[in-house]
Scaffold this motif. Structure first.
Motif, mmCIF file in Angstrom:
data_model
loop_
_atom_site.group_PDB
_atom_site.id
_atom_site.type_symbol
_atom_site.label_atom_id
_atom_site.label_comp_id
_atom_site.label_asym_id
_atom_site.label_seq_id
_atom_site.Cartn_x
_atom_site.Cartn_y
_atom_site.Cartn_z
ATOM 1 N N ASP A 1 5.510 0.321 17.795
ATOM 2 C CA ASP A 1 4.240 0.784 17.220
ATOM 3 C C ASP A 1 3.310 -0.403 16.970
ATOM 4 O OD1 ASP A 1 6.133 0.018 15.323
ATOM 5 O OD2 ASP A 1 5.451 1.430 13.794
ATOM 6 N N GLU A 2 3.891 -1.554 16.606
ATOM 7 C CA GLU A 2 3.083 -2.758 16.415
ATOM 8 C C GLU A 2 2.597 -3.299 17.777
ATOM 9 O OE1 GLU A 2 1.545 -4.155 14.153
ATOM 10 O OE2 GLU A 2 1.163 -6.186 14.931
ATOM 11 N N ALA A 3 3.446 -3.263 18.773
ATOM 12 C CA ALA A 3 3.022 -3.690 20.119
ATOM 13 C C ALA A 3 1.864 -2.819 20.595
ATOM 14 C CB ALA A 3 4.193 -3.591 21.098
ATOM 15 N N ASN A 4 1.977 -1.525 20.339
ATOM 16 C CA ASN A 4 0.918 -0.594 20.734
ATOM 17 C C ASN A 4 -0.391 -0.905 20.010
ATOM 18 O OD1 ASN A 4 -0.058 1.969 21.963
ATOM 19 N ND2 ASN A 4 -0.217 2.572 19.806
ATOM 20 N N ARG A 5 -0.275 -1.245 18.726
ATOM 21 C CA ARG A 5 -1.468 -1.598 17.960
ATOM 22 C C ARG A 5 -2.133 -2.840 18.558
ATOM 23 N NH1 ARG A 5 -3.415 -4.712 14.465
ATOM 24 N NH2 ARG A 5 -1.574 -6.027 14.294
ATOM 25 N N ARG A 6 -1.316 -3.838 18.878
ATOM 26 C CA ARG A 6 -1.877 -5.077 19.447
ATOM 27 C C ARG A 6 -2.555 -4.821 20.785
ATOM 28 N NH1 ARG A 6 2.230 -10.006 17.685
ATOM 29 N NH2 ARG A 6 2.451 -9.262 15.562
ATOM 30 N N LEU A 7 -2.071 -3.820 21.502
ATOM 31 C CA LEU A 7 -2.634 -3.529 22.826
ATOM 32 C C LEU A 7 -3.767 -2.507 22.758
ATOM 33 C CD1 LEU A 7 0.751 -3.589 24.697
ATOM 34 C CD2 LEU A 7 -1.221 -4.980 25.348
ATOM 35 N N GLY A 8 -4.150 -2.120 21.561
ATOM 36 C CA GLY A 8 -5.284 -1.219 21.411
ATOM 37 C C GLY A 8 -4.983 0.224 21.771
ATOM 38 N N GLY A 9 -3.698 0.580 21.815
ATOM 39 C CA GLY A 9 -3.335 1.979 22.027
ATOM 40 C C GLY A 9 -3.647 2.508 23.412
ATOM 41 N N GLN A 10 -3.841 1.619 24.379
ATOM 42 C CA GLN A 10 -4.280 2.046 25.714
ATOM 43 C C GLN A 10 -3.227 1.850 26.795
ATOM 44 O OE1 GLN A 10 -7.450 3.366 26.448
ATOM 45 N NE2 GLN A 10 -7.335 3.537 24.224
ATOM 46 N N THR A 11 -2.110 1.239 26.433
ATOM 47 C CA THR A 11 -1.201 0.767 27.480
ATOM 48 C C THR A 11 0.188 1.369 27.311
ATOM 49 O OG1 THR A 11 -2.434 -1.316 27.449
ATOM 50 C CG2 THR A 11 -0.289 -1.347 28.538
ATOM 51 N N PRO A 12 0.723 2.005 28.352
ATOM 52 C CA PRO A 12 2.096 2.479 28.277
ATOM 53 C C PRO A 12 3.054 1.302 28.047
ATOM 54 C CG PRO A 12 0.975 3.415 30.186
ATOM 55 C CD PRO A 12 0.073 2.359 29.630
ATOM 56 N N LEU A 13 4.116 1.570 27.309
ATOM 57 C CA LEU A 13 5.071 0.519 26.947
ATOM 58 C C LEU A 13 6.448 0.815 27.515
ATOM 59 C CD1 LEU A 13 4.159 0.005 23.165
ATOM 60 C CD2 LEU A 13 3.338 -1.272 25.174
ATOM 61 N N GLN A 14 7.209 -0.269 27.679
ATOM 62 C CA GLN A 14 8.610 -0.155 28.062
ATOM 63 C C GLN A 14 9.437 -0.999 27.102
ATOM 64 O OE1 GLN A 14 10.047 0.009 32.300
ATOM 65 N NE2 GLN A 14 10.661 -2.076 31.815
ATOM 66 N N GLY A 15 10.522 -0.445 26.616
ATOM 67 C CA GLY A 15 11.412 -1.203 25.734
ATOM 68 C C GLY A 15 12.017 -0.281 24.692
ATOM 69 N N ASN A 16 12.524 -0.839 23.616
ATOM 70 C CA ASN A 16 12.913 -2.196 23.394
ATOM 71 C C ASN A 16 14.154 -2.241 22.505
ATOM 72 O OD1 ASN A 16 11.809 -1.538 20.899
ATOM 73 N ND2 ASN A 16 10.593 -3.422 20.734
ATOM 74 N N ILE A 17 15.209 -1.532 22.964
ATOM 75 C CA ILE A 17 16.488 -1.507 22.240
ATOM 76 C C ILE A 17 17.063 -2.920 22.220
ATOM 77 C CG2 ILE A 17 18.861 -0.618 22.309
ATOM 78 C CD1 ILE A 17 17.707 1.853 23.842
ATOM 79 N N ASP A 18 17.496 -3.361 21.052
ATOM 80 C CA ASP A 18 18.088 -4.693 20.936
ATOM 81 C C ASP A 18 19.461 -4.692 21.622
ATOM 82 O OD1 ASP A 18 19.255 -7.077 20.190
ATOM 83 O OD2 ASP A 18 18.614 -6.944 18.093
ATOM 84 N N PRO A 19 19.653 -5.506 22.676
ATOM 85 C CA PRO A 19 20.937 -5.508 23.387
ATOM 86 C C PRO A 19 22.115 -5.812 22.464
ATOM 87 C CG PRO A 19 19.327 -6.861 24.567
ATOM 88 C CD PRO A 19 18.685 -6.465 23.267
ATOM 89 N N ALA A 20 21.873 -6.544 21.392
ATOM 90 C CA ALA A 20 22.974 -6.869 20.470
ATOM 91 C C ALA A 20 23.573 -5.605 19.870
ATOM 92 C CB ALA A 20 22.471 -7.797 19.365
ATOM 93 N N LEU A 21 22.746 -4.568 19.697
ATOM 94 C CA LEU A 21 23.237 -3.362 19.039
ATOM 95 C C LEU A 21 24.097 -2.483 19.947
ATOM 96 C CD1 LEU A 21 21.294 -4.419 16.909
ATOM 97 C CD2 LEU A 21 20.806 -2.053 16.323
ATOM 98 N N LEU A 22 24.135 -2.808 21.236
ATOM 99 C CA LEU A 22 25.014 -2.056 22.140
ATOM 100 C C LEU A 22 26.484 -2.234 21.739
ATOM 101 C CD1 LEU A 22 23.270 -2.863 25.548
ATOM 102 C CD2 LEU A 22 23.195 -0.687 24.303
ATOM 103 N N ALA A 23 26.766 -3.323 21.023
ATOM 104 C CA ALA A 23 28.141 -3.581 20.594
ATOM 105 C C ALA A 23 28.380 -3.185 19.129
ATOM 106 C CB ALA A 23 28.479 -5.061 20.802
#
Ligand code: CP3
Length: 351
Positions: free
Chosen positions: A279-301
């Motif tokens: 949500d913060e990344a979206n705010r920085r991008l002005g709400g105009q850009t589709p996003l990809q991400g962002n599960i922390d790989p560390a939490l897979l374990a």
């Protein structure tokens, strides 16, 4: 294809796969998910297929590269395949002496440090990419509706390996060169951009339906250095597919301050690492850009309850953006239990 985020719904595109819907800034019925490094050491079938075959050799054997690309799609039912290759494959095809050393990463026999080194390097022309074309075609024939994502290394990340000669934590030598001899730096970066651009173009012409430019080490740069000495060359690399209508994802790590510059370099979608909530990344991008991400790989374990809460949070925060493709904030760790990845896919699809 740029600035598609605000396109009105186009009824003719209703049947597009969820991945491409989300990359276009729409909200498909099912939230799409795939994983960076989904093809690789976390899978026993990958380790079996790679028995006795070097990493770069396996990338250049079309039947093997195709098989490894398809393995995670069959197993996890992810919404995309990512082409099994490596950011240094175009260097190898161009005749540069580079190896991938297990547990280390790319190692360049003759690091490129001086104007003379760059003079010699840029004599290397992009090599015959027939093996790449053939592998992509084999993959696309098997995939059906599931899109294949092509990729390349961004010029800065490639140059960082070429200048350092091996993986580095702070990329000191590369950052020195860009300031000490900007003209030599630009020649190196133009060459790297054209090599990566040609690699992207080969994959798209053979059937890849989206591309991702990996600038894994861009986060080592200040915004000012990134904008002056790296971004224009990512634009140049992406320029090789300006005439081909595929969405372009731009990803790096440690890039919280660079997201806008990475989008403006010519991306339709920005990949966000695990450090910044979506949500913060979206705010920085002005709400105009589709996003990809962002599960922390560390939490897979981590215990499933912990991971599940985190995945739900990622999906929830991703709803702020015009489109969201779930992914990790960096690659799948080799020690990951593949069953956990399958379960994450099921969870995301159920939300
Ligand atoms: O599943 C996929 O994501 C597709 C294949 C893929 C690989 N590398 C296969 C690979 C992709 C997209 C890449 C990109 C890549 N390669 C990047 C950008 C993404 C990132 O991780 O930041 C970078 C920086 C590289 C360079 C590279 N290649 C590194 C750092 C390593 C790891 C070295 C190690 O052993 O820890 C590699 C090797 C590599 N590339 C492997 C795979 C499956 C492991 C090779 C093996 O099985 O021994």
């Amino acid at each position: 294809m740029t600035n598609t985020a605000a396109l009105p719904a186009d009824p003719a595109k209703k049947a597009a796969p969820p991945l491409l819907e989300a990359y276009s800034g729409r909200r498909p019925a099912r939230t799409p998910v795939w994983f960076m490094r989904q093809a690789g050491r976390s899978l026993p079938e990958y380790r079996a297929a790679r028995q006795g075959v070097g990493m770069l050799e396996s990338c250049l054997r079309p039947d093997l590269a195709a098989e490894i690309t398809l393995q995670p799609v069959r197993r996890h039912h992810v919404d995309a395949a990512i082409f099994f290759s490596d950011i240094v494959v175009p260097l190898r095809l161009a005749g540069v002496d580079v190896e991938i050393v297990s547990g280390v990463g790319p190692v360049v026999a003759e690091p490129v440090r001086t104007a003379g080194d760059v003079d010699r390097l840029v004599q290397h022309r992009p090599g015959d990419a027939g093996a790449i074309t053939e592998a992509v075609r084999l993959v696309v024939d098997e995939l059906g509706d599931t899109p294949l994502i092509g990729f390349a290394g961004a010029p800065f990340t490639l140059a960082a390996y070429l200048v350092e000669g091996r993986p580095s934590r702070d990329h000191l030598a590369a950052r020195t060169l860009m300031h000490a001899d900007p003209e030599t730096w630009r020649r190196l970066m133009r060459w790297a951009a054209d090599l990566s651009g040609a690699f992207l173009r080969t994959q798209v012409l053979a059937g890849a339906r989206a591309v991702q430019l990996f600038d894994s080490w861009a986060g080592a740069l200040s915004l000012r250095d990134y904008t002056a000495h790296a971004a224009p060359f990512s634009t140049r690399a992406l320029g090789h597919i300006d005439d081909l209508d595929v969405p372009r994802v731009h990803f790096g790590t440690g890039t919280a301050e660079l997201l806008v510059a990475m989008r403006d370099a010519g991306a339709d979608v920005v990949g966000v690492d695990y450090r910044l909530p979506l949500d913060e990344a979206n705010r920085r991008l002005g709400g105009q850009t589709p996003l990809q991400g962002n599960i922390d790989p560390a939490l897979l374990a981590a215990p499933w309850e912990v991971l599940e809460a985190h995945v739900r949070d990622v999906v929830e925060r991703g709803r702020a953006a015009p489109g969201h493709v779930v992914n990790l904030g960096h690659g799948v760790p080799p020690t990951t239990d593949p069953g956990v990845l399958t379960r994450v896919v099921e969870l995301v699809h159920s939300l």
